[in-house]
Enzyme design. Structure first.
Site, mmCIF file in Angstrom:
data_model
loop_
_atom_site.group_PDB
_atom_site.id
_atom_site.type_symbol
_atom_site.label_atom_id
_atom_site.label_comp_id
_atom_site.label_asym_id
_atom_site.label_seq_id
_atom_site.Cartn_x
_atom_site.Cartn_y
_atom_site.Cartn_z
ATOM 1 N N CYS A 42 -28.115 -7.598 14.069
ATOM 2 C CA CYS A 42 -29.474 -7.066 14.243
ATOM 3 C C CYS A 42 -30.467 -7.847 13.379
ATOM 4 O O CYS A 42 -31.576 -8.128 13.825
ATOM 5 C CB CYS A 42 -29.527 -5.583 13.897
ATOM 6 S SG CYS A 42 -29.327 -4.484 15.322
ATOM 7 N N CYS A 66 0.855 -1.193 0.000
ATOM 8 C CA CYS A 66 0.000 0.000 0.000
ATOM 9 C C CYS A 66 0.888 1.240 0.000
ATOM 10 O O CYS A 66 0.643 2.219 -0.714
ATOM 11 C CB CYS A 66 -0.900 0.019 1.234
ATOM 12 S SG CYS A 66 -1.841 -1.486 1.522
ATOM 13 N N HIS A 97 0.687 4.773 -1.860
ATOM 14 C CA HIS A 97 0.015 5.788 -1.039
ATOM 15 C C HIS A 97 0.950 6.493 -0.061
ATOM 16 O O HIS A 97 0.522 7.441 0.609
ATOM 17 C CB HIS A 97 -1.133 5.149 -0.257
ATOM 18 C CG HIS A 97 -2.228 4.601 -1.123
ATOM 19 N ND1 HIS A 97 -3.143 5.397 -1.775
ATOM 20 C CD2 HIS A 97 -2.555 3.325 -1.450
ATOM 21 C CE1 HIS A 97 -3.999 4.630 -2.463
ATOM 22 N NE2 HIS A 97 -3.653 3.371 -2.286
ATOM 23 N N CYS A 138 -8.226 -2.207 -4.407
ATOM 24 C CA CYS A 138 -6.804 -1.929 -4.545
ATOM 25 C C CYS A 138 -6.015 -3.231 -4.657
ATOM 26 O O CYS A 138 -5.064 -3.323 -5.438
ATOM 27 C CB CYS A 138 -6.301 -1.119 -3.346
ATOM 28 S SG CYS A 138 -5.714 0.529 -3.797
ATOM 29 N N CYS A 189 -35.218 -1.007 11.516
ATOM 30 C CA CYS A 189 -34.112 -0.371 12.235
ATOM 31 C C CYS A 189 -34.641 0.854 12.989
ATOM 32 O O CYS A 189 -34.284 1.095 14.146
ATOM 33 C CB CYS A 189 -33.021 0.081 11.271
ATOM 34 S SG CYS A 189 -32.478 -1.139 10.061
#
Lengths: 144, 258
Positions: B219, B73, B77, B111, B174
């Site tokens: 949930c 990375c 970056h 990526c 929700c």
């Protein structure tokens, strides 16, 4: 061969959960037992207390001291038996949306009108007719 | 004398009402505010926050070459503290060249497959969560700042629809819990407002770092709804809407939650 009785049991359990009874609503109540028999209050208490069966104490509080973690989204179950008649309690458990379309309380004995139900529960009611009657039998005893 | 006193008094009143207006302007609560002091301290102390172990691992992975391109990375970056600062406040977002929004873990996998020529990391994979935590950590303390545009807005609207629709055997949405009943107690536990301010989070219930998607699935299981497959766009849509609800709130990654 030993599989057969087990299979029969499983099929029996499925049939029990597949809404065999159509409750008869009169005004704001279901006056008659879904099973034709009275429920068992002791079993009903256990169902109400259970986090995985009745689920009641997730939202309600109630006079069940050993369950320390209770909810406050809904009225206390204490005194439910003096606020409502047996038939009124039965309809509120079977399908509270008949009385208030916006209620957050799940319909415990209805399979229709639901979206995206998990496969394990699809086509099944939350409680069986027997379990609904057990819970009703317990709630009517809650006079205070 | 009286006039000066009066002016001073008025200034005091204005200052007090301004402060009250500021305090009242944003009533939203992060889950952080609803947990006990011990857990707050655990999150605040980088040497006690278990999520920081994953951030450290993510930092190592950031510098480690991967895939057929043998690139890290960092090779593209550079220093994450500079290049990744603020990135997590904008995700989910539509990356350049893509036609739909992806969340941060989706972006990391893009990526990997496109630039590193490495295999996708599977959902809840430790390396993926660690990289995500490392990237999001670079935005800790920054306000959530969602992106806007016709495509991303449409996904966000879909997410709001999901948020408000009842589903599952328990027939709950929700919104019923996290808007209408937030702050009340479900089985003795305070219902949070569902602001995704600290993902990936270290949840004590999991004894692990986990993604927002994992939390959403918890949930869904709770209301007995069919969970979407792990790569379903519905999660990204919901995440977009939740980030909009939390717009301006500060990122806490890695957050600790009970």
């Amino acid at each position: 061969m030993r599989i057969l009785p087990v299979l029969a049991l499983l099929l029996g359990a499925q049939a029990a959960a597949a809404q065999p009874v159509t409750p008869q609503i009169v005004d704001d109540a279901i006056p008659t037992s879904l099973t034709g028999r009275p429920g068992d209050a002791a079993r009903g208490r256990a169902i109400v207390a259970s986090r995985s069966t009745g689920l009641c104490l997730l939202c309600h509080s109630g006079p069940i001291a050993e369950e320390r973690f209770q909810g406050d989204l809904a009225p206390s179950l204490a005194g439910a038996g003096s606020r409502w008649s047996e038939g009124q309690l039965r309809l509120r458990i079977v399908d509270g949306t008949r009385l208030n379309a916006d209620t957050i309380m799940p319909a415990y004995y209805r399979t229709g009108g639901l979206q995206r139900v998990a496969r394990a529960f699809d086509g099944k009611t939350i409680l069986s007719a027997e379990q609904v009657e057990d819970v009703v039998a317990y709630l009517v005893t809650l006079k205070d | 004398m009286t006039a000066r006193l009066l002016a001073f008094g008025l200034a005091l009143v204005f200052a007090a009402s301004y402060a009250a207006a500021q305090a009242g302007a944003d009533k939203r609560r992060s889950g952080y505010q609803d947990m006990g002091e011990a857990l707050q301290k655990m999150q605040d102390d980088d040497t006690a926050n278990p999520g920081m172990l994953f951030v450290q691992l993510g930092g190592q992975l950031w510098a480690k070459p991967a895939g057929a391109e043998n690139k890290s990375c960092a090779d593209c970056h550079g220093v994450a503290a500079d290049s990744m600062k603020g990135v997590a406040t904008r995700y989910p977002a539509i990356p350049q060249g893509a036609d739909r929004p992806v969340d941060l873990e989706g972006r990391i996998n893009m990526c990997r497959t496109e630039n590193q020529k490495a295999e996708r990391l599977p959902p809840e994979n430790r390396d993926l969560l660690s990289l995500e935590a490392y990237v999001a950590h670079q935005s800790r303390g920054m306000p959530i700042a969602p992106p806007y545009g016709p495509v991303v807005d449409a996904f966000r609207a879909q997410g709001e629809g999901i948020y408000r629709r009842r589903q599952g055997q328990l027939n709950l949405s929700c919104a019923i819990c996290h808007d209408d009943n937030a702050g009340k107690k479900l089985a003795g536990i305070v219902i949070p407002e569902a602001h995704p301010t600290g993902y990936p989070i270290y949840r004590l219930e999991w004894q692990a770092l986990g993604s927002l998607k994992r939390r959403l699935r918890n949930c869904l299981v709770g209301i007995r709804a069919e969970a979407w497959s792990l790569d379903a766009p519905e999660y990204v849509a919901l995440e977009l809407y939740l980030m909009e609800r939390a717009k301006g709130m500060k990122l806490e990654t890695p957050a600790v939650r009970p």
